[in-house]
Motif scaffolding. Structure first.
Motif, PDB file in Angstrom:
ATOM      1  N   SER A 261       0.908  -1.116  -0.040  1.00  0.00           N
ATOM      2  CA  SER A 261      -0.045   0.036  -0.044  1.00  0.00           C
ATOM      3  C   SER A 261       0.796   1.338   0.030  1.00  0.00           C
ATOM      4  N   ILE A 262       0.190   2.299  -0.331  1.00  0.00           N
ATOM      5  CA  ILE A 262       0.793   3.708  -0.378  1.00  0.00           C
ATOM      6  C   ILE A 262       1.143   3.818   1.118  1.00  0.00           C
ATOM      7  N   ARG A 263       0.300   3.776   1.943  1.00  0.00           N
ATOM      8  CA  ARG A 263       0.643   4.133   3.374  1.00  0.00           C
ATOM      9  C   ARG A 263       1.834   3.274   4.003  1.00  0.00           C
ATOM     10  N   GLY A 264       1.780   2.186   3.749  1.00  0.00           N
ATOM     11  CA  GLY A 264       2.798   1.066   4.167  1.00  0.00           C
ATOM     12  C   GLY A 264       4.178   1.359   3.569  1.00  0.00           C
ATOM     13  N   MET A 265       4.306   1.792   2.263  1.00  0.00           N
ATOM     14  CA  MET A 265       5.467   2.212   1.651  1.00  0.00           C
ATOM     15  C   MET A 265       5.819   3.538   2.078  1.00  0.00           C
ATOM     16  N   MET A 266       5.222   4.363   2.571  1.00  0.00           N
ATOM     17  CA  MET A 266       5.625   5.756   2.993  1.00  0.00           C
ATOM     18  C   MET A 266       6.238   5.610   4.388  1.00  0.00           C
ATOM     19  N   SER A 267       5.472   4.508   5.209  1.00  0.00           N
ATOM     20  CA  SER A 267       6.116   4.185   6.514  1.00  0.00           C
ATOM     21  C   SER A 267       7.641   3.800   6.681  1.00  0.00           C
ATOM     22  N   ALA A 268       7.596   2.661   5.605  1.00  0.00           N
ATOM     23  CA  ALA A 268       8.895   1.975   5.443  1.00  0.00           C
ATOM     24  C   ALA A 268      10.089   2.986   4.943  1.00  0.00           C
ATOM     25  N   LYS A 269       9.842   3.865   3.854  1.00  0.00           N
ATOM     26  CA  LYS A 269      10.559   4.867   3.394  1.00  0.00           C
ATOM     27  C   LYS A 269      10.795   5.929   4.471  1.00  0.00           C
ATOM     28  N   SER A 270       9.911   6.407   5.271  1.00  0.00           N
ATOM     29  CA  SER A 270      10.187   7.417   6.355  1.00  0.00           C
ATOM     30  C   SER A 270      10.968   6.919   7.350  1.00  0.00           C
ATOM     31  N   ALA A 271      11.033   5.536   7.588  1.00  0.00           N
ATOM     32  CA  ALA A 271      11.921   4.907   8.505  1.00  0.00           C
ATOM     33  C   ALA A 271      13.500   4.746   7.983  1.00  0.00           C
ATOM     34  N   GLY A 272      13.673   5.189   6.642  1.00  0.00           N
ATOM     35  CA  GLY A 272      15.088   5.018   6.082  1.00  0.00           C
ATOM     36  C   GLY A 272      15.052   3.696   5.531  1.00  0.00           C
ATOM     37  N   MET A 273      14.175   3.159   5.029  1.00  0.00           N
ATOM     38  CA  MET A 273      14.340   1.538   4.806  1.00  0.00           C
ATOM     39  C   MET A 273      14.305   1.604   3.205  1.00  0.00           C
ATOM     40  N   ARG A 274      14.818   0.646   2.574  1.00  0.00           N
ATOM     41  CA  ARG A 274      14.236   0.335   1.073  1.00  0.00           C
ATOM     42  C   ARG A 274      13.080  -0.445   1.186  1.00  0.00           C
ATOM     43  N   CYS A 275      12.320  -0.372   0.182  1.00  0.00           N
ATOM     44  CA  CYS A 275      11.048  -0.886  -0.048  1.00  0.00           C
ATOM     45  C   CYS A 275      10.683  -1.601  -1.342  1.00  0.00           C
TER      46      CYS A 275
END
Length: 221
Positions: free
Chosen positions: A169-183
């Motif tokens: 999902s968009i929200r999940g991707m944003m969560s991971a990327k905001s944490a500094g992770m690759r997604c």
């Protein structure tokens, strides 16, 4: 390579539960007089159950049952559907098993409550697959806030920059990327053309595309 952790979202990544969530929400909200249709469920994809209830209450306030009770009704119904009808997403079980064979630190980070996580993992035969199970239900903020991913990385003992998240999902991707992770994002077919997914590191049609060689190349990018 072994310090690279893989963190899977659950709904829509490991288990084809988004249609089950939609059915449960439509049933429960319709009984309250909320005119929710299946086509509207994507508006709340990735949110915690309490946030889904608050979202629709703001649009169609009802009388009678309080929001906590409504959330519990939805969760109970989803649990029933998962236990009887839940099916893995294509390639999901195999991808998790591949990460185990590669001895990668492995975790699950979901917006669903932990009791539902246990039901899903039992249904998929993955009860012992993950080193860490994290639910955003215990965080102050849910996805797209990075809290659940940051907590998961900390519990794994791996820096977020050494983590790869698998989302749908968009929200999940944003969560991971905001944490500094690759997604790695595996969106639903009807969502694949959403331009917001351009923020993903890799966009896949299915987890079936992941084999050892592919994963090793991605990890070493």
């Amino acid at each position: 390579m072994l310090d690279i952790a893989t963190i899977f979202d659950m709904d829509g990544v490991l288990i084809d539960s988004e249609p089950l969530w939609c059915r449960a929400e439509v049933e429960v909200f319709n009984n309250l007089g909320v005119p929710l249709k299946e086509s509207m469920c994507s508006q709340t994809m990735g949110l915690r159950t309490s946030e889904v209830v608050s979202y629709w209450y703001a649009h169609f306030p009802w009388t009678g049952a309080n929001q906590s009770a409504v959330a519990e009704r939805i969760l109970s119904r989803v649990g029933e559907l998962v236990a009887t009808e839940g099916k893995p997403m294509p390639g999901a079980v195999e991808a998790v098993q591949l990460c185990r064979r590669m001895h990668l630190p492995l975790a699950l980070a979901t917006s669903s409550p932990i009791h539902l996580v246990y039901l899903v993992l039992k249904r998929l035969g993955l009860q012992d697959a993950f080193d860490v199970l994290s639910s955003a239900e215990t965080e102050e903020f849910g996805k797209p806030h990075p809290a659940v991913y940051l907590t998961t990385a900390r519990r794994l003992g791996v820096h977020p920059s050494k983590c790869v998240a698998v989302e749908d999902s968009i929200r999940g991707m944003m969560s991971a990327k905001s944490a500094g992770m690759r997604c790695i994002v595996v969106p639903a077919a009807e969502e694949r053309e959403n331009p917001q997914f351009s923020a993903a590191d890799i966009l896949l049609d299915s987890l079936e595309a992941i084999d050892r060689a592919w994963l090793e190349r991605f990890i070493n990018l």
